[in-house]
Design a protein around this motif. Sequence first.
Motif, PDB file in Angstrom:
ATOM      1  N   CYS A   1       2.259   1.749  -3.556  1.00 28.57           N
ATOM      2  CA  CYS A   1       1.312   2.291  -4.311  1.00 28.57           C
ATOM      3  C   CYS A   1       0.859   3.768  -3.809  1.00 28.57           C
ATOM      4  O   CYS A   1       0.916   4.517  -5.163  1.00 28.57           O
ATOM      5  N   GLN A   2       1.227   4.217  -2.793  1.00 29.67           N
ATOM      6  CA  GLN A   2       0.953   5.667  -2.662  1.00 29.67           C
ATOM      7  C   GLN A   2       2.145   6.462  -2.962  1.00 29.67           C
ATOM      8  O   GLN A   2       1.937   7.496  -3.704  1.00 29.67           O
ATOM      9  N   THR A   3       3.267   5.916  -3.008  1.00 30.07           N
ATOM     10  CA  THR A   3       4.387   6.476  -3.710  1.00 30.07           C
ATOM     11  C   THR A   3       4.240   6.722  -5.149  1.00 30.07           C
ATOM     12  O   THR A   3       4.417   7.941  -5.542  1.00 30.07           O
TER      13      THR A   3
ATOM     14  N   SER B   1       0.651  -1.018   0.020  1.00 25.40           N
ATOM     15  CA  SER B   1      -0.101  -0.022   0.000  1.00 25.40           C
ATOM     16  C   SER B   1       1.114   1.318  -0.084  1.00 25.40           C
ATOM     17  O   SER B   1       0.538   2.043  -0.698  1.00 25.40           O
ATOM     18  N   ALA B   2       2.031   1.377   0.716  1.00 25.87           N
ATOM     19  CA  ALA B   2       2.837   2.360   0.997  1.00 25.87           C
ATOM     20  C   ALA B   2       3.416   2.547  -0.658  1.00 25.87           C
ATOM     21  O   ALA B   2       3.934   3.539  -1.005  1.00 25.87           O
TER      22      ALA B   2
ATOM     23  N   GLY C   1       1.487   6.370  -6.914  1.00 28.32           N
ATOM     24  CA  GLY C   1       0.551   7.491  -7.110  1.00 28.32           C
ATOM     25  C   GLY C   1       0.751   8.898  -7.128  1.00 28.32           C
ATOM     26  O   GLY C   1       0.387   9.622  -7.737  1.00 28.32           O
ATOM     27  N   SER C   2       1.484   9.066  -5.918  1.00 26.56           N
ATOM     28  CA  SER C   2       1.899  10.407  -5.796  1.00 26.56           C
ATOM     29  C   SER C   2       2.788  11.144  -6.862  1.00 26.56           C
ATOM     30  O   SER C   2       2.634  12.229  -7.173  1.00 26.56           O
TER      31      SER C   2
END
Length: 124
Positions: free
Chosen positions: A116-118, A113-114, A120-121
């Motif tokens: 993906c956040q990276t 999840s982390a 995605g950002s």
Amino acid sequence: MIDFKNASYAKLKPVPAGNWEPAVSPMFVNGEQIIEAFQGIRDGVIFTNKRIISVNVQGVTGKKKDFTSLPYSKIQAFSVETAGVFDLDSELELWFSGLGSVKFEFVSNANVSAICQTIGSFVL
């Protein structure tokens, strides 16, 4: 260079950034830093704040290394499959403009999840 026809990195586990920093930091641009690092048996994948660096360790001694730089700006799409009850691995697949796709398989304790956040950002 990553073989985009058979690009799959299996069983990557989280490792301290310092494990890969001496190998990849000479390639860094101003302000680039490691966010997360992962390692398979010998190979590694490093997520920085600018790109993904894939390290393919070659040869018997491991002194020869192939570095592939995958900029976030070239990612067209990405897909994540989280770990389940029987399938304990997580997968991240990335599609790059003009290159093809790369699939990374992580052990169950990797924080996908982390990741993906990276991504995605930087992509969205």
